[in-house]
Design an enzyme around this catalytic site. Structure first.
Site, PDB file in Angstrom:
ATOM      1  N   HIS A 157       1.779   1.420 -12.671  1.00 49.76           N
ATOM      2  CA  HIS A 157       1.972   0.118 -12.038  1.00 49.76           C
ATOM      3  C   HIS A 157       0.697  -0.712 -12.014  1.00 49.76           C
ATOM      4  O   HIS A 157       0.744  -1.896 -11.737  1.00 49.76           O
ATOM      5  CB  HIS A 157       2.480   0.337 -10.615  1.00 49.76           C
ATOM      6  CG  HIS A 157       1.434   0.965  -9.753  1.00 49.76           C
ATOM      7  ND1 HIS A 157       0.945   2.242  -9.993  1.00 49.76           N
ATOM      8  CD2 HIS A 157       0.746   0.493  -8.685  1.00 49.76           C
ATOM      9  CE1 HIS A 157       0.012   2.511  -9.103  1.00 49.76           C
ATOM     10  NE2 HIS A 157      -0.133   1.478  -8.291  1.00 49.76           N
ATOM     11  N   ASP A 158      -0.448  -0.077 -12.246  1.00 55.51           N
ATOM     12  CA  ASP A 158      -1.717  -0.801 -12.172  1.00 55.51           C
ATOM     13  C   ASP A 158      -2.153  -1.296 -13.546  1.00 55.51           C
ATOM     14  O   ASP A 158      -1.556  -0.968 -14.574  1.00 55.51           O
ATOM     15  CB  ASP A 158      -2.793   0.099 -11.548  1.00 55.51           C
ATOM     16  CG  ASP A 158      -2.702   0.115 -10.028  1.00 55.51           C
ATOM     17  OD1 ASP A 158      -2.248  -0.906  -9.455  1.00 55.51           O
ATOM     18  OD2 ASP A 158      -3.079   1.132  -9.415  1.00 55.51           O
ATOM     19  N   ARG A 172       0.758  11.278  -3.412  1.00 52.52           N
ATOM     20  CA  ARG A 172      -0.260  10.594  -4.206  1.00 52.52           C
ATOM     21  C   ARG A 172      -1.192   9.939  -3.193  1.00 52.52           C
ATOM     22  O   ARG A 172      -0.838   8.954  -2.539  1.00 52.52           O
ATOM     23  CB  ARG A 172       0.368   9.523  -5.091  1.00 52.52           C
ATOM     24  CG  ARG A 172      -0.661   8.652  -5.826  1.00 52.52           C
ATOM     25  CD  ARG A 172       0.043   7.502  -6.497  1.00 52.52           C
ATOM     26  NE  ARG A 172      -0.831   6.617  -7.237  1.00 52.52           N
ATOM     27  CZ  ARG A 172      -1.514   5.590  -6.706  1.00 52.52           C
ATOM     28  NH1 ARG A 172      -1.496   5.357  -5.411  1.00 52.52           N
ATOM     29  NH2 ARG A 172      -2.236   4.813  -7.480  1.00 52.52           N
ATOM     30  N   ARG A 191      -0.599  -7.823 -12.365  1.00 55.61           N
ATOM     31  CA  ARG A 191       0.037  -6.504 -12.474  1.00 55.61           C
ATOM     32  C   ARG A 191       1.556  -6.611 -12.379  1.00 55.61           C
ATOM     33  O   ARG A 191       2.276  -5.728 -12.835  1.00 55.61           O
ATOM     34  CB  ARG A 191      -0.497  -5.567 -11.382  1.00 55.61           C
ATOM     35  CG  ARG A 191      -1.966  -5.204 -11.590  1.00 55.61           C
ATOM     36  CD  ARG A 191      -2.493  -4.349 -10.466  1.00 55.61           C
ATOM     37  NE  ARG A 191      -2.399  -5.021  -9.182  1.00 55.61           N
ATOM     38  CZ  ARG A 191      -2.724  -4.465  -8.018  1.00 55.61           C
ATOM     39  NH1 ARG A 191      -3.154  -3.228  -7.992  1.00 55.61           N
ATOM     40  NH2 ARG A 191      -2.629  -5.133  -6.886  1.00 55.61           N
ATOM     41  N   HIS A 249      -6.158   2.310   4.193  1.00 58.17           N
ATOM     42  CA  HIS A 249      -5.975   1.082   4.976  1.00 58.17           C
ATOM     43  C   HIS A 249      -4.549   0.973   5.497  1.00 58.17           C
ATOM     44  O   HIS A 249      -3.659   1.696   5.045  1.00 58.17           O
ATOM     45  CB  HIS A 249      -6.297  -0.138   4.111  1.00 58.17           C
ATOM     46  CG  HIS A 249      -5.722  -0.065   2.728  1.00 58.17           C
ATOM     47  ND1 HIS A 249      -6.468   0.294   1.631  1.00 58.17           N
ATOM     48  CD2 HIS A 249      -4.469  -0.274   2.257  1.00 58.17           C
ATOM     49  CE1 HIS A 249      -5.715   0.284   0.553  1.00 58.17           C
ATOM     50  NE2 HIS A 249      -4.487  -0.045   0.900  1.00 58.17           N
ATOM     51  N   ASP A 290       0.824  -6.178  -1.661  1.00 54.80           N
ATOM     52  CA  ASP A 290       0.189  -5.382  -2.716  1.00 54.80           C
ATOM     53  C   ASP A 290       1.161  -4.341  -3.283  1.00 54.80           C
ATOM     54  O   ASP A 290       0.806  -3.170  -3.458  1.00 54.80           O
ATOM     55  CB  ASP A 290      -1.087  -4.712  -2.182  1.00 54.80           C
ATOM     56  CG  ASP A 290      -1.938  -4.108  -3.297  1.00 54.80           C
ATOM     57  OD1 ASP A 290      -1.775  -4.521  -4.455  1.00 54.80           O
ATOM     58  OD2 ASP A 290      -2.756  -3.221  -2.994  1.00 54.80           O
ATOM     59  N   ASP A 317      -3.625   7.707  -2.066  1.00 52.29           N
ATOM     60  CA  ASP A 317      -4.063   6.438  -2.655  1.00 52.29           C
ATOM     61  C   ASP A 317      -5.544   6.174  -2.376  1.00 52.29           C
ATOM     62  O   ASP A 317      -6.026   6.386  -1.256  1.00 52.29           O
ATOM     63  CB  ASP A 317      -3.202   5.332  -2.013  1.00 52.29           C
ATOM     64  CG  ASP A 317      -3.478   3.969  -2.599  1.00 52.29           C
ATOM     65  OD1 ASP A 317      -3.329   3.811  -3.818  1.00 52.29           O
ATOM     66  OD2 ASP A 317      -3.851   3.055  -1.836  1.00 52.29           O
ATOM     67  N   GLN A 348      -5.150  -5.976   3.872  1.00 49.02           N
ATOM     68  CA  GLN A 348      -5.234  -4.501   3.910  1.00 49.02           C
ATOM     69  C   GLN A 348      -6.523  -4.126   4.630  1.00 49.02           C
ATOM     70  O   GLN A 348      -7.605  -4.224   4.056  1.00 49.02           O
ATOM     71  CB  GLN A 348      -5.227  -3.933   2.483  1.00 49.02           C
ATOM     72  CG  GLN A 348      -3.876  -4.049   1.808  1.00 49.02           C
ATOM     73  CD  GLN A 348      -3.961  -3.860   0.301  1.00 49.02           C
ATOM     74  OE1 GLN A 348      -4.730  -4.550  -0.369  1.00 49.02           O
ATOM     75  NE2 GLN A 348      -3.171  -2.960  -0.237  1.00 49.02           N
ATOM     76  N   GLU A 391      -5.542   9.825  -6.190  1.00 42.61           N
ATOM     77  CA  GLU A 391      -5.741   8.655  -7.060  1.00 42.61           C
ATOM     78  C   GLU A 391      -7.237   8.358  -7.086  1.00 42.61           C
ATOM     79  O   GLU A 391      -7.774   7.715  -6.201  1.00 42.61           O
ATOM     80  CB  GLU A 391      -4.974   7.435  -6.545  1.00 42.61           C
ATOM     81  CG  GLU A 391      -4.959   6.334  -7.595  1.00 42.61           C
ATOM     82  CD  GLU A 391      -5.347   4.963  -7.096  1.00 42.61           C
ATOM     83  OE1 GLU A 391      -5.372   4.034  -7.917  1.00 42.61           O
ATOM     84  OE2 GLU A 391      -5.640   4.788  -5.901  1.00 42.61           O
TER      85      GLU A 391
HETATM   86  C1  GLC Z   1      -4.291   1.878  -5.541  1.00 46.35           C
HETATM   87  C2  GLC Z   1      -2.979   1.375  -6.082  1.00 46.35           C
HETATM   88  C3  GLC Z   1      -3.048  -0.100  -6.272  1.00 46.35           C
HETATM   89  C4  GLC Z   1      -3.397  -0.756  -4.956  1.00 46.35           C
HETATM   90  C5  GLC Z   1      -4.635  -0.127  -4.330  1.00 46.35           C
HETATM   91  C6  GLC Z   1      -4.808  -0.541  -2.904  1.00 46.35           C
HETATM   92  O1  GLC Z   1      -5.329   1.697  -6.426  1.00 46.35           O
HETATM   93  O2  GLC Z   1      -2.669   2.034  -7.273  1.00 46.35           O
HETATM   94  O3  GLC Z   1      -1.851  -0.603  -6.783  1.00 46.35           O
HETATM   95  O4  GLC Z   1      -3.623  -2.118  -5.169  1.00 46.35           O
HETATM   96  O5  GLC Z   1      -4.570   1.267  -4.318  1.00 46.35           O
HETATM   97  O6  GLC Z   1      -3.954   0.179  -2.066  1.00 46.35           O
END
Ligand code: GLC
Length: 610
Positions: free
Chosen positions: A367-368, A256, A492, A158, A115, A258, A226, A300
């Site tokens: 990146h998303d 950041r 992505r 995770h 990922d 996540d 994950q 995030e």
């Molecule tokens: C966040 C990241 C993304 C990832 C997800 C799972 O949303 O920006 O790229 O797939 O977390 O960790």
């Protein structure tokens, strides 16, 4: 104060509340004592240079809201092969005056499916393909010397299924199975599935996988590899907190955090945004305030607009320092596709009503994927059906709408809900790719203007503008992921291509599209950093422009008054805006006063009065 008392002093400020929250969640004083021991140990191990920074930032806690903060997000490997390469190429960032470097996930991860690094196998080791912890620490030192803050993801929700805990869980060790959400049969997972939405309905349906070796179902909200951590277990909280402090001591300035909203799971709920998530964030923050107060948290939180701001916490009990301005990002792309800024203006009005202390990351691409999480009531009040409008948008950005200038891909199309998101680089979504292949200079001109316009827009908001690496040279989509079986199911990767240094070399070539975009972005950053009116805490208010394609807003701080005007369409516009006092356009030096303004297609004006 004597330095040996520093930790005690800070602990006294936070311990009571930490204890309250910890006992409420875990009721385990011995584990709390362990946690405090860990915190003290990390405090003692923290380098003198970082301790000096802690003291400095304690004096100016909102250091990240300064107008000089301009970010770039890079994958170390895609940008410069590895961490050593990033060090060598730091000049590229310095020349643009980037002062905030978001290094995309680089900790140890599974070889193939990971990922994009968001499946962490070891929080204390850099992936060997990217470098070593020692190099990360050196890079952080070097960045600090160059006044660049370093941001790193803290993947809190995770671990990868190759993390030591997961391996031991698979081997049957109950202690480690208890660190995840493992179930002998599908009855409880089935109950969860009734109320828990899916993150990747297409590429990774469901919220559980069955692990053959363990003989159990395990919760995996994101991908099957994950595994969601079980934050009901204090061992998980303590160990993850220790990992966070470890990385802080490597020299990370901003975490950041996540996928924050997902970390607490509860049957019968969506397992998103639960109150316990806020307790956990608050506890982590307090630990950092004791050990490493220089560190800031960027959450995030990719959620509906009203669900985002609560992650700042309250004035007395703050949680995150910085959040993503995700709805504004989606509204920007909506404005380009519809040539209508109404939703964007309303979104700005909503943002402007928030406390000025709230600092957001403003961005057009990351990146998303782009999720079309627009405010549905706002969409309805424009007479549009939210689902039909979303369909228009994702088709538009996949290039499937006749009016589209974009080249992109759908992401996680769900045939049941008809939901989908969009992928592509900024330049490709703005029309540069289409104009390039159709060899259409007029279209290319418009496309480049779009690309710069939306960067100018985010650079003029308060908060931290963050550029996605490659966008400074208008890099196009990279379709090679489609040939890579490890990536082909994840669109992505379309916008996660290698940084094209051969194109970056063209930035000094007159007339090149790379040079033009680079120069424009460099100027935006330069001008922004020169004016306090772009600080996060400036006053901001939108203006009525009497044209649905033109957005205007004013910012004020101290003696500075700024007006930004943006034409989101390919037509020339005459706008009846009046200026009683003369303003100066910041790029051309032109004086603007009186009644009326003309804007060229996709033109923007940055007007200042001091
Ligand atoms: C966040 C990241 C993304 C990832 C997800 C799972 O949303 O920006 O790229 O797939 O977390 O960790």
């Amino acid at each position: 104060m004597k330095q040996e008392q520093e930790f005690e002093y800070r602990s006294r400020l936070y311990y009571d509340e930490l204890k309250w929250l910890y006992m409420e969640l875990y009721g385990n004083k011995a584990m709390l004592d362990d946690l405090m021991e860990t915190a003290r140990r990390f405090y003692e191990e923290r380098k003198p240079r970082l301790k000096r920074l802690d003291r400095k930032r304690e004096q100016s806690p909102a250091w990240y809201g300064n107008s000089s903060m301009v970010g770039m997000m890079v994958y170390a490997d895609q940008f410069a092969h590895d961490l050593a390469g990033v060090q060598e190429h730091l000049d590229h960032l310095k020349q643009l005056k980037v002062s905030y470097l978001h290094l995309m996930p680089l900790l140890k991860m599974p070889k193939d499916h990971n990922d994009g690094g968001y499946a962490v196998s070891d929080f204390r080791q850099v992936d060997e393909r990217i470098g070593t912890m020692e190099q990360l620490s050196q890079l952080a030192d070097l960045c600090q010397k160059n006044h660049i803050s370093v941001c790193l993801d803290f993947v809190i929700n995770h671990t990868s299924n190759e993390h030591e805990w997961a391996l031991r869980a698979k081997n049957g060790e109950k202690e480690y199975q208890d660190r995840y959400l493992c179930f002998d049969d599908y009855s409880i997972p089935a109950e969860y599935e009734k109320t828990t939405p899916q993150v990747f309905p297409n590429t990774n349906p469901g919220n559980f996988i069955y692990d053959e070796q363990m003989g159990k179902y395990v919760m995996s909200t994101f991908h099957g590899y994950q595994w969601d951590l079980n934050y009901r277990n204090p061992a998980v909280f303590n160990e993850m907190a220790a990992n966070l402090l470890f990385l802080a001591n490597v020299g990370i300035d901003v975490f950041r955090v996540d996928a924050v909203p997902y970390i607490w799971k509860q049957l019968g709920t969506t397992s998103r945004n639960l109150p316990q998530v806020h307790s956990i964030m608050r506890m982590l923050r307090m630990l950092c305030k004791m050990v490493c107060p220089a560190v800031a948290f960027k959450g995030e939180v990719v959620m509906a607009p009203h669900e985002v701001a609560p992650y700042f916490g309250s004035v007395g009990k703050p949680e995150c320092d910085i959040l993503y301005n995700v709805t504004t990002m989606a509204c920007v792309w909506n404005s380009l596709a519809t040539r209508d800024v109404t939703l964007l203006k309303w979104q700005m009005d909503a943002m402007d009503a928030l406390p000025r202390e709230y600092t957001f990351v403003n961005y057009v691409r990351c990146h998303d994927d782009i999720g079309w999480g627009l405010d549905e009531n706002a969409v309805r009040s424009l007479g549009l059906d939210p689902l039909e409008h979303k369909k228009f948008l994702y088709r538009f950005y996949a290039g499937d709408d006749p009016s589209s200038f974009a080249r992109g891909r759908l992401y996680n199309y769900d045939p049941v809900s008809q939901d989908a998101r969009s992928c592509g680089t900024c330049a490709s979504l703005c029309g540069v790719e289409k104009a390039f292949w159709e060899d259409d200079p007029q279209e290319m001109e418009l496309a480049l203007r779009r690309h710069v316009l939306i960067h100018a827009y985010i650079a003029s908001l308060g908060g931290i503008p963050v550029i996605y690496s490659g966008d400074e040279i208008a890099q196009l989509n990279d379709y090679s992921y489609e040939q890579d079986p490890k990536k082909s199911d994840d669109a992505r990767f379309l916008h996660r291509g290698e940084f094209r240094w051969q194109d970056a070399a063209l930035i000094h070539k007159p007339g090149s599209r790379e040079g033009r975009v680079y120069a424009a972005l460099r100027d935006l950053i330069r001008v922004r950093t020169e004016h306090k009116v772009f600080d996060a805490d400036a006053w901001e208010h939108t203006w009525e422009t009497f044209d649905k394609s033109v957005l205007a807003f004013e910012r004020r701080k101290g003696t500075e008054r700024f007006v930004g005007i943006y034409n989101f369409c390919e037509e020339k516009k005459d706008i009846p805006l009046g200026f009683n006092e003369a303003f100066t356009e910041l790029f051309s030096g032109r004086r603007v006063s009186g009644m009326g303004l003309t804007l060229e297609p996709y033109e923007y004006l940055w007007l200042l009065r001091t």
